[in-house]
Motif scaffolding. Structure first.
Motif, short mmCIF file in Angstrom:
data_model
loop_
_atom_site.label_atom_id
_atom_site.label_comp_id
_atom_site.label_asym_id
_atom_site.label_seq_id
_atom_site.Cartn_x
_atom_site.Cartn_y
_atom_site.Cartn_z
N ASN A 37 0.89 -1.16 0.00
CA ASN A 37 0.00 0.00 0.00
C ASN A 37 0.93 1.21 0.00
O ASN A 37 1.69 1.40 0.95
N ASP A 41 0.84 10.67 0.70
CA ASP A 41 0.71 11.95 1.37
C ASP A 41 2.07 12.40 1.92
O ASP A 41 2.64 11.75 2.80
N ARG A 198 -6.43 5.69 6.87
CA ARG A 198 -6.41 4.86 5.66
C ARG A 198 -6.27 5.69 4.38
O ARG A 198 -5.79 5.19 3.37
N ASN A 199 -6.71 6.94 4.43
CA ASN A 199 -6.78 7.74 3.20
C ASN A 199 -5.43 8.27 2.73
O ASN A 199 -5.34 8.92 1.70
N TRP A 202 -2.46 4.45 -1.16
CA TRP A 202 -3.08 4.00 -2.39
C TRP A 202 -2.58 2.58 -2.67
O TRP A 202 -1.37 2.39 -2.73
N ALA A 204 -6.29 2.42 -0.64
CA ALA A 204 -6.61 2.53 0.78
C ALA A 204 -6.80 1.12 1.34
O ALA A 204 -7.59 0.35 0.79
N ASN A 206 -8.00 -1.91 3.97
CA ASN A 206 -9.23 -2.05 4.74
C ASN A 206 -8.94 -2.26 6.22
O ASN A 206 -9.76 -2.79 6.96
N ASP A 208 -6.74 -0.27 9.72
CA ASP A 208 -6.05 0.92 10.20
C ASP A 208 -4.57 0.60 10.39
O ASP A 208 -4.18 -0.57 10.53
#
Length: 290
Positions: A37, A41, A198-199, A202, A204, A206, A208
């Motif tokens: 993942n 950010d 999660r946001n 990429w 996201a 499923n 935490d």
């Protein structure tokens, strides 16, 4: 270099559009098989570097750099960064990304194209810190392997699945306290160091995510038992966690009476369960095996 980048460097980090563009150019789709993942950010990777307390003289090892989001932020703050990547396409592309986005620091970056579980040495000076967004499916074995293999790593900050973070940082008596908690504590003082939404990934996930800080013990635990001997007790104690230690350690000791003798010699009740013991108590049991 200071850990707060100057304005001209701040554009070097990867944003969501950069990540997707890079992935598309490489034909990369993050795979569940490798627990991939990608962090998209820049504020999150800066926060990770800050929380890790990366210093200008640090030699940082990163496991699973992916497209390089965290790698670039680490290069801003550390003296050197060595990234260990198993994926052929990602490993081939990362040096070019570093050279394009942070040319002045590119000579301070090394790539090791390998499975982290098989890495036994790293190029350059010994690493002083481990900072990584660990692939969730292999997070605990990779973390323990790196701590065991590279005793020069003083400080570690890893991003893992939230439940794994809880397990690693759990104390005796906690219902999620288990094998990862004890083994991590053998090497280091362990604590939760924050949560990650999660946001910022990429795709996201499923689940935490959580940050775990590990600061290596200044003095290793003193014992006549080897690490392997201690870990064998830990594995046996939690293999059947509902059982008393007298029963759970019977196989390890050769019989239930032998397990009881070792426990009594170590000053531990044979009726206790593994989840109530500190790492030092597991050490004492290992030392008293007949």
């Amino acid at each position: 270099m200071s850990s707060s980048p100057s304005t001209d460097e701040s554009g070097a980090l990867l944003g969501p559009a950069d990540i997707r563009e890079l992935a598309a150019a490489l034909g990369v789709r993050p795979t569940k098989q490798r627990g991939q993942n990608f962090v998209i950010d820049a504020n999150t990777v800066r926060r990770i570097v800050r929380t890790a307390e990366v210093r200008p003289d640090d030699v940082v090892v990163e496991v699973g750099p992916g497209l390089g989001s965290l790698t670039l932020a680490l290069l801003e703050a550390a003296d050197r960064v060595t990234a260990v990547e198993i994926d052929d396409v990602l490993a081939a592309a990362l040096p070019a990304t570093i050279a394009a986005r942070m040319p002045a620091r590119a000579d301070r970056f090394e790539l090791v194209h390998s499975d982290a579980m098989r890495v036994t040495e790293l190029p350059g000076p010994p690493p002083t810190a481990l900072v990584a967004n660990l692939p969730y499916n292999v997070a605990v074995p990779v973390l323990l392997h790196m701590l065991e293999r590279f005793p020069s790593i003083e400080r570690t900050l890893v991003m893992v699945q939230s439940e794994v973070a809880d397990r690693l940082a759990a104390r005796p008596g906690n219902k999620v306290y288990g094998v990862p908690s004890v083994k991590a504590n053998w090497y280091a003082e362990v604590k939760r160091a924050g949560a990650i939404g999660r946001n910022v990934f990429w795709p996201a996930p499923n689940v935490d995510s959580g940050l775990v800080s590990l600061v290596r013990r200044s003095k290793p635990i003193e014992t006549s038992a080897t690490r392997e001997e201690v870990f064998a007790v830990v594995d046996a104690a939690f293999a059947q966690r509902r059982k008393t230690l007298r029963a759970a350690l019977a196989g390890w000791a050769g019989s239930a009476p032998a397990a009881e003798a070792a426990l009594l010699a170590a000053g531990i009740s044979p009726q206790a369960r593994g989840e109530s013991l500190t790492v030092e108590e597991f050490v004492a049991i290992a030392e008293h095996k007949q």
